[in-house]
Design an enzyme around this catalytic site. Sequence first.
Site, PDB file in Angstrom:
ATOM      1  N   ASN A   5       0.818  -1.211   0.000  1.00  0.00           N
ATOM      2  CA  ASN A   5       0.000   0.000   0.000  1.00  0.00           C
ATOM      3  C   ASN A   5       0.853   1.263   0.000  1.00  0.00           C
ATOM      4  O   ASN A   5       0.482   2.275  -0.596  1.00  0.00           O
ATOM      5  CB  ASN A   5      -0.959  -0.005   1.192  1.00  0.00           C
ATOM      6  N   LYS A  48      -3.202   8.238 -11.728  1.00  0.00           N
ATOM      7  CA  LYS A  48      -4.211   9.245 -12.038  1.00  0.00           C
ATOM      8  C   LYS A  48      -4.021  10.450 -11.122  1.00  0.00           C
ATOM      9  O   LYS A  48      -4.209  10.361  -9.911  1.00  0.00           O
ATOM     10  CB  LYS A  48      -5.606   8.643 -11.836  1.00  0.00           C
ATOM     11  N   CYS A  57      -7.406   2.749   4.239  1.00  0.00           N
ATOM     12  CA  CYS A  57      -6.235   1.857   4.139  1.00  0.00           C
ATOM     13  C   CYS A  57      -4.919   2.580   3.904  1.00  0.00           C
ATOM     14  O   CYS A  57      -3.974   2.428   4.671  1.00  0.00           O
ATOM     15  CB  CYS A  57      -6.462   0.835   3.025  1.00  0.00           C
ATOM     16  N   LYS A 117     -13.661   8.005  -2.671  1.00  0.00           N
ATOM     17  CA  LYS A 117     -13.613   7.510  -4.042  1.00  0.00           C
ATOM     18  C   LYS A 117     -15.030   7.156  -4.466  1.00  0.00           C
ATOM     19  O   LYS A 117     -15.939   7.019  -3.625  1.00  0.00           O
ATOM     20  CB  LYS A 117     -12.698   6.289  -4.174  1.00  0.00           C
TER      21      LYS A 117
END
Length: 229
Positions: A5, A48, A57, A117
């Site tokens: 991550n 992006k 997370c 998101k």
Amino acid sequence: KYASNSFLAMKLSFINEIADFCELVGADVDEVARGMGLDKRIGARYMKASIGFGGSCFGKDVRALVHRGEEEGYEFKMVKALIAVNNVRYLTTINKLKKHLGNLKGKTIAVLGLAYKAGTDDTRDSQSLRIVFELLDNGAQVRAYDPRAIEHFKKTFPRASELTYSSTSLEAVEGADALLILTEWNEFKTIDLETIKTKMSGALIVDGRNIFDRKTAEAAGFTYEGIGR
């Protein structure tokens, strides 16, 4: 998990820095990212440019990796750097608004998107929390709409009562001096910009997710500010 991550978050922070440089030299970050993505060693995912990452997370895991390193006497310099980049990323949209509107006091800003998101009602560590807080601190009036995340936002944002919430995008932009896109919902991508223009008092779009085409927005009468374009 922490390493994976953190690496993905690093890609996001890197392309955001490239986006800022693209604006300085007149390049298009989408073209740069597309070219980079053709290199199989790099890949196109998580490239992006935007207002920065959020959610439950990435932020938690990168901070946990730094903390674990400190416990062992090790400093994750690159991971610390990506955190620093993301921590101030929200200011990009604020600065673009001020560039065109000047003092934001008394200005009405339509905010489309509160979730971190698209596809979720989750606002944990969403950049919208930082951006809306800054707008309110600057004296702006905020009219917000999100297809799913309004109720969650009200529970997680300490100044939730200071906003006006709308039930549609058209309602949110009514009389607004500027439109601010914070979440990449498909619903927003199909908005009729000419109709939106007739509802607004101003003509500024700050597109924090690069969901609109500049030429289309300008043809509808808007001043358009994307990210790295």
